[in-house]
Design a protein around this motif. Structure first.
Motif, PDB file in Angstrom:
ATOM      1  N   ASN A 109      -1.872  -3.597  17.962  1.00 37.86           N
ATOM      2  CA  ASN A 109      -0.736  -3.612  18.062  1.00 37.86           C
ATOM      3  C   ASN A 109       0.461  -3.332  16.893  1.00 37.86           C
ATOM      4  O   ASN A 109       1.458  -3.650  16.927  1.00 37.86           O
ATOM      5  CB  ASN A 109      -0.300  -5.020  18.555  1.00 37.86           C
ATOM      6  CG  ASN A 109      -0.958  -5.364  19.862  1.00 37.86           C
ATOM      7  OD1 ASN A 109      -0.572  -4.741  20.495  1.00 37.86           O
ATOM      8  ND2 ASN A 109      -2.060  -6.019  19.689  1.00 37.86           N
ATOM      9  N   SER A 110      -0.448  -3.188  15.636  1.00 38.36           N
ATOM     10  CA  SER A 110       0.669  -3.091  14.440  1.00 38.36           C
ATOM     11  C   SER A 110      -0.221  -2.336  13.438  1.00 38.36           C
ATOM     12  O   SER A 110      -1.639  -2.167  13.618  1.00 38.36           O
ATOM     13  CB  SER A 110       1.192  -4.338  13.883  1.00 38.36           C
ATOM     14  OG  SER A 110       0.009  -5.168  13.427  1.00 38.36           O
ATOM     15  N   GLY A 111       0.437  -1.767  12.425  1.00 36.73           N
ATOM     16  CA  GLY A 111      -0.269  -1.326  11.196  1.00 36.73           C
ATOM     17  C   GLY A 111      -1.185  -2.252  10.511  1.00 36.73           C
ATOM     18  O   GLY A 111      -2.404  -2.114  10.150  1.00 36.73           O
ATOM     19  N   THR A 112      -0.524  -3.506  10.123  1.00 38.33           N
ATOM     20  CA  THR A 112      -1.303  -4.388   9.642  1.00 38.33           C
ATOM     21  C   THR A 112      -2.681  -4.905  10.319  1.00 38.33           C
ATOM     22  O   THR A 112      -3.682  -5.050   9.766  1.00 38.33           O
ATOM     23  CB  THR A 112      -0.270  -5.777   9.590  1.00 38.33           C
ATOM     24  OG1 THR A 112       0.664  -5.620   8.946  1.00 38.33           O
ATOM     25  CG2 THR A 112      -1.500  -7.010   9.146  1.00 38.33           C
TER      26      THR A 112
ATOM     27  N   ILE B 250      -6.176   4.156   0.960  1.00 38.06           N
ATOM     28  CA  ILE B 250      -5.075   4.656   0.126  1.00 38.06           C
ATOM     29  C   ILE B 250      -4.149   5.235   1.323  1.00 38.06           C
ATOM     30  O   ILE B 250      -4.581   5.464   2.364  1.00 38.06           O
ATOM     31  CB  ILE B 250      -5.710   6.050  -0.348  1.00 38.06           C
ATOM     32  CG1 ILE B 250      -4.601   6.518  -1.427  1.00 38.06           C
ATOM     33  CG2 ILE B 250      -6.273   6.987   0.029  1.00 38.06           C
ATOM     34  CD1 ILE B 250      -5.176   7.293  -2.762  1.00 38.06           C
ATOM     35  N   GLU B 251      -2.878   5.087   0.808  1.00 40.76           N
ATOM     36  CA  GLU B 251      -1.861   5.885   1.391  1.00 40.76           C
ATOM     37  C   GLU B 251      -1.922   7.571   0.921  1.00 40.76           C
ATOM     38  O   GLU B 251      -1.603   7.543  -0.435  1.00 40.76           O
ATOM     39  CB  GLU B 251      -0.506   5.320   1.332  1.00 40.76           C
ATOM     40  CG  GLU B 251      -0.298   4.103   1.760  1.00 40.76           C
ATOM     41  CD  GLU B 251       1.281   3.723   1.361  1.00 40.76           C
ATOM     42  OE1 GLU B 251       1.587   2.718   0.578  1.00 40.76           O
ATOM     43  OE2 GLU B 251       2.278   4.205   2.197  1.00 40.76           O
ATOM     44  N   PRO B 252      -2.240   8.246   1.738  1.00 39.19           N
ATOM     45  CA  PRO B 252      -2.474   9.850   1.037  1.00 39.19           C
ATOM     46  C   PRO B 252      -1.187  10.278   0.608  1.00 39.19           C
ATOM     47  O   PRO B 252      -1.237  11.129  -0.430  1.00 39.19           O
ATOM     48  CB  PRO B 252      -3.043  10.570   2.373  1.00 39.19           C
ATOM     49  CG  PRO B 252      -2.817   9.757   3.723  1.00 39.19           C
ATOM     50  CD  PRO B 252      -2.533   8.484   3.122  1.00 39.19           C
TER      51      PRO B 252
ATOM     52  N   ALA C 132       4.140   5.812   0.161  1.00 37.11           N
ATOM     53  CA  ALA C 132       5.583   5.676   0.521  1.00 37.11           C
ATOM     54  C   ALA C 132       6.160   4.238   0.518  1.00 37.11           C
ATOM     55  O   ALA C 132       7.360   3.960   0.776  1.00 37.11           O
ATOM     56  CB  ALA C 132       5.637   6.028   1.927  1.00 37.11           C
ATOM     57  N   ASN C 133       5.391   3.322  -0.222  1.00 34.54           N
ATOM     58  CA  ASN C 133       5.910   1.974  -0.345  1.00 34.54           C
ATOM     59  C   ASN C 133       5.961   1.615  -1.808  1.00 34.54           C
ATOM     60  O   ASN C 133       6.156   0.482  -2.157  1.00 34.54           O
ATOM     61  CB  ASN C 133       4.872   1.025   0.608  1.00 34.54           C
ATOM     62  CG  ASN C 133       4.976   1.170   1.942  1.00 34.54           C
ATOM     63  OD1 ASN C 133       5.752   0.714   2.541  1.00 34.54           O
ATOM     64  ND2 ASN C 133       3.853   1.751   2.573  1.00 34.54           N
ATOM     65  N   MET C 134       6.245   2.473  -2.567  1.00 35.55           N
ATOM     66  CA  MET C 134       6.650   2.204  -4.191  1.00 35.55           C
ATOM     67  C   MET C 134       7.707   3.208  -4.253  1.00 35.55           C
ATOM     68  O   MET C 134       7.871   3.575  -5.370  1.00 35.55           O
ATOM     69  CB  MET C 134       5.366   2.207  -5.037  1.00 35.55           C
ATOM     70  CG  MET C 134       4.802   3.705  -4.921  1.00 35.55           C
ATOM     71  SD  MET C 134       3.376   3.353  -6.190  1.00 35.55           S
ATOM     72  CE  MET C 134       1.904   4.227  -5.598  1.00 35.55           C
TER      73      MET C 134
HETATM   74  N1  PLP Z   1       0.340   0.700   6.281  1.00 34.05           N
HETATM   75  C1  PLP Z   1       1.321   1.291   5.615  1.00 34.05           C
HETATM   76  C2  PLP Z   1       1.257   2.729   4.817  1.00 34.05           C
HETATM   77  C3  PLP Z   1       2.753   0.822   6.010  1.00 34.05           C
HETATM   78  O1  PLP Z   1       3.851   1.688   5.433  1.00 34.05           O
HETATM   79  C4  PLP Z   1       2.728  -0.356   6.805  1.00 34.05           C
HETATM   80  C5  PLP Z   1       4.220  -0.960   7.074  1.00 34.05           C
HETATM   81  O2  PLP Z   1       5.387  -0.622   6.468  1.00 34.05           O
HETATM   82  C6  PLP Z   1       1.608  -0.780   7.324  1.00 34.05           C
HETATM   83  C7  PLP Z   1       0.512  -0.448   6.850  1.00 34.05           C
HETATM   84  C8  PLP Z   1       1.793  -2.186   8.066  1.00 34.05           C
HETATM   85  O3  PLP Z   1       2.173  -1.746   9.344  1.00 34.05           O
HETATM   86  P1  PLP Z   1       3.090  -2.768  10.293  1.00 34.05           P
HETATM   87  O4  PLP Z   1       4.250  -3.269   9.678  1.00 34.05           O
HETATM   88  O5  PLP Z   1       3.291  -2.162  11.441  1.00 34.05           O
HETATM   89  O6  PLP Z   1       2.006  -4.240  10.469  1.00 34.05           O
END
Ligand code: PLP
Length: 430
Positions: free
Chosen positions: A111-114, A201-203, A206-208
């Motif tokens: 249901n989510s990325g988390t 890893i984020e290949p 995009a979060n910094m």
């Molecule tokens: N992984 C990355 C690379 C993300 O950018 C995010 C959210 O921004 C997540 C995981 C977590 O996803 P979610 O917010 O759907 O739980």
């Protein structure tokens, strides 16, 4: 009206919001409450219209309220909103995902990325029988305990949590390395390689803010992971179907062991997924011993939105070319305007994913990202918002371009950037 709603919401929700970045704290403002949106434009509760470069933080690669996606959602809803039983749409979306990203032979929808990251890490630990994981400073992987940890000071540190409420013992299983630092990577693998279950890893980070990987760094990461029997997890929650239809792994030609997806694959509905080879995925319950479940997983409405989004992306490969052109236009113009107004502008970009940093230095990792001038960004952000351009409210987030952005949107945006730079240089009040 946004102001009233914010005050009321603060009474019943922490900070008045359901996800912290929405609160606009890092730019010292109060959040806009959104009433509705269409294509690249959002309208707040006060009736003001903005060109949107947040796109719900990534999912809306086709823009807001895309007609065909909305129609699919309606069609699905008429047949029932949730069953807690398997449906054809889950199969169809799953099949589209593994066809687009062939490193995944088997996939599980969540249901989510988390949730997807949390489950992927459990799977990696179950599969390898090891506890430690390695992540990179500045990479965000959702808010589950083990990944809410960053580097202390650039060098390897045994992790300490970024959030209260995470047991120290738990965080100690998370090692943190610097993004793009090949030498440090070698040292970490030499020392801990045999204890690591996974490296995540984020290949493309995009979060910094957006930080591009050195290709050699990614390749070496793949080699080291294989050498030490560590599972390589690509978190493609942002990059999947954005960098290319085949994600960052398709773009760079690197095959991870496990892929994590989210955002775009639900077209704006809550969704996530993780997948890998048949051999690894057979560990997942009910086939294997790694338990993971979800009442609403594979929800039919989310599946309908995801399938339609991917169908459109697949049928219009020229969309990625269009996004590249628009991204390039923004990047070039940001640079030119930076020079014209003698502001320290650095742009990191891949396709439709970009960040404008106010910095004298190239941004290549967490440390250099933190050197960017957040106060300058705050002034820029405020002028842009006033001018009707909705950006992510932080120096350390990405700008997302969608297929719904038009040439006219870009022209208006760049005119506002110029005005904003003018005011910054003139030290105008905001
Ligand atoms: N992984 C990355 C690379 C993300 O950018 C995010 C959210 O921004 C997540 C995981 C977590 O996803 P979610 O917010 O759907 O739980």
């Amino acid at each position: 009206k946004s102001g009233d709603l914010y005050e009321k919401s603060k009474q019943i929700m922490p900070g008045g919001v359901n996800s912290p970045v929405r609160a606009f704290r890092s730019v010292g403002l109060t959040p806009l409450f959104i009433k509705k949106a269409q294509e690249a434009r959002i309208i707040d509760m006060d009736g003001k219209e903005y060109i949107d470069y947040v796109g719900s933080w990534g999912p809306l690669i086709l823009g807001h309220a895309h007609q065909q996606i909305v129609a699919e959602i309606k069609r699905a809803a008429k047949d029932g909103i949730s069953f807690g039983a398997p449906t054809e749409r889950e199969y169809l979306l799953g099949k589209m995902l593994i066809e687009a990203l062939p490193s995944m032979e088997v996939i599980r929808l969540v249901n989510s990325g988390t949730e997807a990251v949390m489950s992927a890490l459990r799977l990696a630990r179950g599969y390898t029988g090891r506890d430690k994981i390695l992540k990179f400073a500045g990479c965000y992987h959702g808010h589950s305990d083990g990944v809410l940890v960053r580097a202390g000071s650039g060098a390897l540190t045994l992790g300490h949590p970024d959030s209260a409420g995470i047991p120290k013992d738990y965080a100690q299983n998370t090692l943190v390395a610097a993004y793009n630092d090949g030498e440090q990577l070698e040292r970490i693998f030499r020392k801990y390689g045999n204890e690591l279950a996974a490296v995540i890893i984020e290949p493309v980070a995009a979060n910094m803010g957006v930080v591009l990987p050195k290709v050699e760094f990614l390749r070496r990461l793949r080699e080291l992971a294989s050498l030490f029997g560590v599972l390589l997890i690509f978190d493609e929650v942002i990059t999947g179907f954005r960098i290319s239809y085949g994600g960052a792994q398709g773009y760079y030609g690197i095959r991870p062991d496990i892929t994590v997806l989210g955002k775009i694959i639900g077209g704006g509905m809550p969704v996530g997924a993780y997948g890998g080879s048949r051999e690894i995925m057979k560990m997942v319950s009910p086939e294997g011993a790694v338990y993971q479940a979800g009442t609403l997983s594979g929800n039919p409405i989310a599946m309908a939105a995801g399938i339609k989004t991917l169908e459109i992306l697949k049928a219009t490969p020229e969309l990625y070319e269009q996004l590249e052109l628009m991204g390039n236009e923004l990047e070039t113009s940001f640079h030119n305007l930076g020079q014209k107004y003698q502001l320290p502008v650095k742009v990191n970009r891949l396709g439709s994913l970009l960040s404008l940093f106010f910095s004298d230095h190239q941004v290549v990792d967490y440390k250099t990202a933190m050197q960017a001038d957040s106060s300058l960004f705050t002034r820029y952000f405020r002028y842009m918002l006033q001018a009707g351009i909705y950006l992510a409210p932080s120096q350390f987030e990405a700008m997302f371009i969608s297929g719904a952005h038009t040439q006219q949107d870009l022209i208006e945006t760049l005119a506002s950037v110029e005005q904003s730079f003018q005011k910054i240089t003139a030290n105008a009040p905001h």
